[in-house]
Every structure is written in structure tokens, then in C-alpha cells.
Scaffold this motif. Structure first.
Motif, PDB file in Angstrom:
ATOM      1  N   VAL A   4      37.730  -6.641  17.836  1.00  0.00           N
ATOM      2  CA  VAL A   4      36.757  -6.868  18.892  1.00  0.00           C
ATOM      3  C   VAL A   4      35.547  -7.572  18.300  1.00  0.00           C
ATOM      4  CG1 VAL A   4      37.459  -4.898  20.290  1.00  0.00           C
ATOM      5  CG2 VAL A   4      35.688  -4.600  18.586  1.00  0.00           C
ATOM      6  N   SER A   5      34.832  -8.261  19.141  1.00  0.00           N
ATOM      7  CA  SER A   5      33.611  -8.929  18.715  1.00  0.00           C
ATOM      8  C   SER A   5      32.419  -8.075  19.136  1.00  0.00           C
ATOM      9  CB  SER A   5      33.523 -10.312  19.365  1.00  0.00           C
ATOM     10  OG  SER A   5      32.319 -10.942  18.976  1.00  0.00           O
ATOM     11  N   LEU A   6      31.825  -7.376  18.178  1.00  0.00           N
ATOM     12  CA  LEU A   6      30.721  -6.481  18.487  1.00  0.00           C
ATOM     13  C   LEU A   6      29.409  -7.245  18.604  1.00  0.00           C
ATOM     14  CD1 LEU A   6      31.572  -3.585  16.020  1.00  0.00           C
ATOM     15  CD2 LEU A   6      32.104  -3.746  18.448  1.00  0.00           C
ATOM     16  N   GLN A   7      28.531  -6.731  19.446  1.00  0.00           N
ATOM     17  CA  GLN A   7      27.196  -7.298  19.577  1.00  0.00           C
ATOM     18  C   GLN A   7      26.291  -6.676  18.529  1.00  0.00           C
ATOM     19  OE1 GLN A   7      26.356  -6.373  23.681  1.00  0.00           O
ATOM     20  NE2 GLN A   7      27.043  -8.397  24.312  1.00  0.00           N
ATOM     21  N   ASP A   8      25.083  -7.171  18.422  1.00  0.00           N
ATOM     22  CA  ASP A   8      24.149  -6.639  17.438  1.00  0.00           C
ATOM     23  C   ASP A   8      23.295  -5.516  18.021  1.00  0.00           C
ATOM     24  OD1 ASP A   8      22.663  -8.196  19.121  1.00  0.00           O
ATOM     25  OD2 ASP A   8      21.612  -9.289  17.552  1.00  0.00           O
ATOM     26  N   THR A   9      23.915  -4.653  18.811  1.00  0.00           N
ATOM     27  CA  THR A   9      23.230  -3.490  19.366  1.00  0.00           C
ATOM     28  C   THR A   9      24.105  -2.258  19.186  1.00  0.00           C
ATOM     29  OG1 THR A   9      24.154  -3.778  21.570  1.00  0.00           O
ATOM     30  CG2 THR A   9      22.042  -4.866  21.125  1.00  0.00           C
ATOM     31  N   ILE A  10      23.469  -1.111  19.201  1.00  0.00           N
ATOM     32  CA  ILE A  10      24.190   0.153  19.148  1.00  0.00           C
ATOM     33  C   ILE A  10      23.429   1.174  19.977  1.00  0.00           C
ATOM     34  CG2 ILE A  10      23.039   0.910  17.033  1.00  0.00           C
ATOM     35  CD1 ILE A  10      25.675   2.294  16.261  1.00  0.00           C
ATOM     36  N   THR A  11      24.162   1.985  20.713  1.00  0.00           N
ATOM     37  CA  THR A  11      23.582   3.112  21.429  1.00  0.00           C
ATOM     38  C   THR A  11      24.160   4.376  20.829  1.00  0.00           C
ATOM     39  OG1 THR A  11      23.335   1.862  23.465  1.00  0.00           O
ATOM     40  CG2 THR A  11      23.326   4.262  23.663  1.00  0.00           C
ATOM     41  N   ILE A  12      23.294   5.265  20.445  1.00  0.00           N
ATOM     42  CA  ILE A  12      23.722   6.545  19.907  1.00  0.00           C
ATOM     43  C   ILE A  12      23.598   7.550  21.040  1.00  0.00           C
ATOM     44  CG2 ILE A  12      23.251   8.303  18.172  1.00  0.00           C
ATOM     45  CD1 ILE A  12      21.826   5.965  16.595  1.00  0.00           C
ATOM     46  N   ALA A  13      24.729   8.114  21.457  1.00  0.00           N
ATOM     47  CA  ALA A  13      24.731   9.034  22.590  1.00  0.00           C
ATOM     48  C   ALA A  13      24.687  10.481  22.111  1.00  0.00           C
ATOM     49  CB  ALA A  13      25.976   8.806  23.435  1.00  0.00           C
ATOM     50  N   MET A  14      23.843  11.259  22.783  1.00  0.00           N
ATOM     51  CA  MET A  14      23.723  12.680  22.462  1.00  0.00           C
ATOM     52  C   MET A  14      23.686  13.479  23.756  1.00  0.00           C
ATOM     53  SD  MET A  14      21.084  12.829  19.253  1.00  0.00           S
ATOM     54  CE  MET A  14      19.721  11.915  19.935  1.00  0.00           C
ATOM     55  N   SER A  15      24.244  14.685  23.697  1.00  0.00           N
ATOM     56  CA  SER A  15      24.179  15.553  24.869  1.00  0.00           C
ATOM     57  C   SER A  15      22.944  16.445  24.774  1.00  0.00           C
ATOM     58  CB  SER A  15      25.451  16.398  24.978  1.00  0.00           C
ATOM     59  OG  SER A  15      25.649  17.164  23.819  1.00  0.00           O
ATOM     60  N   VAL A  16      22.266  16.608  25.908  1.00  0.00           N
ATOM     61  CA  VAL A  16      21.036  17.401  25.985  1.00  0.00           C
ATOM     62  C   VAL A  16      21.039  18.226  27.269  1.00  0.00           C
ATOM     63  CG1 VAL A  16      19.687  15.737  24.626  1.00  0.00           C
ATOM     64  CG2 VAL A  16      19.736  15.535  27.107  1.00  0.00           C
ATOM     65  N   LYS A  17      20.223  19.282  27.287  1.00  0.00           N
ATOM     66  CA  LYS A  17      20.118  20.123  28.486  1.00  0.00           C
ATOM     67  C   LYS A  17      19.259  19.478  29.556  1.00  0.00           C
ATOM     68  CE  LYS A  17      20.545  24.412  25.932  1.00  0.00           C
ATOM     69  NZ  LYS A  17      19.832  25.589  25.435  1.00  0.00           N
ATOM     70  N   ASP A  18      18.183  18.794  29.146  1.00  0.00           N
ATOM     71  CA  ASP A  18      17.218  18.224  30.091  1.00  0.00           C
ATOM     72  C   ASP A  18      16.800  16.848  29.573  1.00  0.00           C
ATOM     73  OD1 ASP A  18      14.847  17.457  31.412  1.00  0.00           O
ATOM     74  OD2 ASP A  18      14.168  19.539  31.629  1.00  0.00           O
ATOM     75  N   LYS A  51      15.220  -2.630  16.231  1.00  0.00           N
ATOM     76  CA  LYS A  51      15.736  -3.619  17.181  1.00  0.00           C
ATOM     77  C   LYS A  51      17.249  -3.443  17.368  1.00  0.00           C
ATOM     78  CE  LYS A  51      16.165  -8.504  18.085  1.00  0.00           C
ATOM     79  NZ  LYS A  51      16.023  -9.857  17.619  1.00  0.00           N
ATOM     80  N   GLY A  52      17.655  -3.405  18.625  1.00  0.00           N
ATOM     81  CA  GLY A  52      19.076  -3.319  18.947  1.00  0.00           C
ATOM     82  C   GLY A  52      19.658  -1.920  18.912  1.00  0.00           C
ATOM     83  N   VAL A  53      18.855  -0.902  18.613  1.00  0.00           N
ATOM     84  CA  VAL A  53      19.357   0.473  18.555  1.00  0.00           C
ATOM     85  C   VAL A  53      18.676   1.295  19.641  1.00  0.00           C
ATOM     86  CG1 VAL A  53      19.598   2.559  17.152  1.00  0.00           C
ATOM     87  CG2 VAL A  53      19.796   0.306  16.077  1.00  0.00           C
ATOM     88  N   THR A  54      19.486   1.868  20.533  1.00  0.00           N
ATOM     89  CA  THR A  54      18.969   2.731  21.583  1.00  0.00           C
ATOM     90  C   THR A  54      19.588   4.118  21.475  1.00  0.00           C
ATOM     91  OG1 THR A  54      20.675   2.014  23.146  1.00  0.00           O
ATOM     92  CG2 THR A  54      18.578   0.815  23.197  1.00  0.00           C
ATOM     93  N   LEU A  55      18.901   5.097  22.050  1.00  0.00           N
ATOM     94  CA  LEU A  55      19.427   6.453  22.157  1.00  0.00           C
ATOM     95  C   LEU A  55      19.753   6.705  23.612  1.00  0.00           C
ATOM     96  CD1 LEU A  55      17.101   8.770  20.011  1.00  0.00           C
ATOM     97  CD2 LEU A  55      19.377   7.915  19.467  1.00  0.00           C
ATOM     98  N   GLY A  56      20.935   7.254  23.869  1.00  0.00           N
ATOM     99  CA  GLY A  56      21.332   7.623  25.215  1.00  0.00           C
ATOM    100  C   GLY A  56      21.491   9.126  25.302  1.00  0.00           C
ATOM    101  N   PHE A  57      20.969   9.722  26.373  1.00  0.00           N
ATOM    102  CA  PHE A  57      21.045  11.163  26.569  1.00  0.00           C
ATOM    103  C   PHE A  57      21.910  11.473  27.781  1.00  0.00           C
ATOM    104  CE2 PHE A  57      16.692  10.416  24.860  1.00  0.00           C
ATOM    105  CZ  PHE A  57      16.910  10.955  23.599  1.00  0.00           C
TER     106      PHE A  57
END
Length: 125
Positions: A4-18, A51-57
Motif C-alpha cells: 500500500v502507499s501510505l501517506q505521511d500522517t498517522i492517527t493513534i487511536a485510544m479508547s477512553v471513558k469520556d 506534524k501529521g500525527v493525530t490522536l483519536g479517542f
């Protein structure tokens, strides 16, 4: 050639209560910026200082802490740790150093998700 051709971004996903409380914590403690809340999907996303790194909850009644460990580069780990500890952020043991390579310190968000600070020591003489 990669599959696959990856983009120069990454999202790190974590589970949270709120998600909203988590966003407030990451804004206050680490200076991240809210990108959006997607309430219908139980998802919020933040821009980190990298740059290019996000956190997802992902909001869950019983989150599974510790399933990812994002590592954030830092210029001065001792100062960063001192400042976070002064703000009641809990760390997992002492800062560990591999001379001439890296210093790392693991800490936790309010849901028990592990995060790590890392100071690159390879350029030091």
C-alpha cells in the motif's frame, strides 16, 4: 514496492471513558489542539505537536487501557517530566536512559493509557 502507499500522517487511536474530558486533559497537559468531535460515532480527534500525527479517542464504557503506547519526542525529558509531575500526571517508574541513545519515561492519561516521552541522545558528545 510496498503493498500500500501510505501517506505521511498517522492517527493513534485510544479508547477512553469520556472523550470530552480526555480532550481537555490533552489540551491542558500536552498542548494538543482539538480537530473535531464526531458525537454520533463516539469519536474525537486531536492534532499533536508533531506534524501529521493525530490522536483519536473512541468512547467506550469500559475502555481497554494500554493497548497502544504513542512515543513523543522531547528536547528535555527531565524538564518535561518535572512539569507533568507537578500537574499530577502519574509516571511508571523512573526515567530510563540508554547512554548515547535515548532517555524514556512512561506516563499515564486519566484512563490508564500509557504514553511515552523520548529524548534522543545520539547527537550528544
Amino acid at each position: 514496492m510496498p503493498i500500500v502507499s501510505l501517506q505521511d500522517t498517522i492517527t493513534i487511536a485510544m479508547s477512553v471513558k469520556d472523550r470530552h474530558a480526555s480532550v481537555a486533559w490533552y489540551q491542558e497537559k500536552l498542548g494538543f489542539t482539538l480537530l473535531y468531535h464526531l458525537d454520533d460515532a463516539g469519536w474525537s480527534e486531536m492534532q499533536t505537536l508533531t506534524k501529521g500525527v493525530t490522536l483519536g479517542f473512541g468512547e467506550q464504557a469500559e475502555p481497554a487501557p494500554g493497548n497502544t503506547v504513542p512515543v513523543f519526542g522531547i528536547a528535555d525529558i527531565a524538564t518535561a517530566r518535572r512539569d507533568l509531575e507537578a500537574a499530577n500526571v502519574r509516571f511508571d517508574g523512573p526515567t530510563e536512559t540508554i547512554e548515547g541513545m535515548v532517555s524514556t519515561a512512561t506516563f499515564f492519561d486519566p484512563d490508564g493509557n500509557a504514553l511515552m516521552l523520548a529524548q534522543d541522545l545520539s547527537g550528544e558528545g
